[in-house]
Design an enzyme around this catalytic site. Structure first.
Site, PDB file in Angstrom:
ATOM      1  N   LYS A   1       0.042  -8.622   9.222  1.00  0.00           N
ATOM      2  CA  LYS A   1       0.696  -7.902   8.122  1.00  0.00           C
ATOM      3  C   LYS A   1       0.172  -6.470   8.036  1.00  0.00           C
ATOM      4  CE  LYS A   1       2.907  -6.891   4.394  1.00  0.00           C
ATOM      5  NZ  LYS A   1       3.980  -7.400   3.624  1.00  0.00           N
TER       6      LYS A   1
ATOM      7  N   THR B   1      -0.163  -9.836   0.334  1.00  0.00           N
ATOM      8  CA  THR B   1      -0.869  -9.046   1.340  1.00  0.00           C
ATOM      9  C   THR B   1      -2.336  -8.962   0.947  1.00  0.00           C
ATOM     10  OG1 THR B   1       1.128  -7.770   1.790  1.00  0.00           O
ATOM     11  CG2 THR B   1      -0.969  -6.806   2.503  1.00  0.00           C
TER      12      THR B   1
END
Length: 177
Positions: free
Chosen positions: A169, A95
Site C-alpha cells: 500500500k 493504511t
C-alpha cells in the site's frame, strides 16, 4: 460467518454496506456510536458498545481505521478488540505502517490471525465494491476469507505474509503521489 466491522468513516461505511448487501450477518462499532446505530438500523445489523464486545460477537473483525494510533486504541486495552474471546481473524484494512502491523501480529491473542489488507481505491470504488485488496496473508487464508473480500472488492492479492499488504500500500501511494 458473523462479521464485525469497526470504523464507519467514508470508506468503512460503504464497505459495511457491501458486506450487508452480500448477506453477511454484521455487528458494527464506531467511536461515534451514532454512526453505528444509524447504519445498523438501515441494514439490520447489531451494534457493539465496545471493541471488545464486537470481537466477542463475531468470527471475523474487519477494521477500517484512520491510522496507527486509532488502530492501537481499538485493538489494545481492557475493552479493545484483542480482549475479546470469539474472533479468530482480525483484518485491518486501513493504511497502517508495517511496524504497526508487526505489533498487532505480536500482540494478537493466541489462536487468532491478524491480516493487513489495505485497499486501493477511493470512496466511489468502496461504494461500488471495486476496491483492490492487498492482503498480507497466504493464498489459503485469503481463500477462506474470500466471501468477505469479494463483497468489498474486485480483486484480492494475497502477498504471503503479515505486513506485506502495508508495504504494498505504501508503494502504491508513492507511485500515485
Amino acid at each position: 460467518m458473523r462479521v464485525g466491522f469497526a470504523g464507519l468513516g467514508r470508506m468503512g461505511r460503504e464497505m459495511a454496506l457491501n458486506l450487508a448487501g452480500a448477506g453477511h450477518e454484521l455487528t458494527l462499532w464506531n467511536r461515534s456510536a451514532g454512526k453505528a446505530e444509524e447504519l445498523a438500523q438501515q441494514i439490520g445489523a447489531g451494534v457493539a458498545t465496545t471493541p471488545r464486545t464486537l470481537s466477542d460477537s463475531c468470527d471475523v473483525v474487519v477494521t477500517m481505521l484512520a491510522d496507527d494510533p486509532a488502530s492501537e486504541t481499538v485493538h489494545f486495552g481492557q475493552d479493545g478488540l484483542f480482549a475479546g474471546r470469539k474472533a479468530r481473524y482480525f483484518v485491518e484494512m486501513g493504511t497502517m505502517s508495517p511496524d504497526h502491523i508487526t505489533a498487532l501480529v505480536a500482540q494478537a491473542p493466541e489462536g487468532t490471525t491478524v491480516i493487513d489488507a489495505p485497499v486501493s481505491g477511493a470512496t466511489q470504488a468502496a461504494k461500488d465494491a471495486q476496491l483492490l485488496i492487498m492482503a498480507g496473508c497466504d493464498a489459503d487464508t485469503a481463500a477462506a476469507l474470500s466471501p468477505i473480500f469479494d463483497a468489498m472488492g474486485k480483486a484480492t492479492i494475497p502477498l504471503g505474509r503479515p505486513g506485506a499488504g502495508a508495504v504494498m500500500k505504501l508503494g502504491v501511494n508513492m507511485l500515485i503521489h
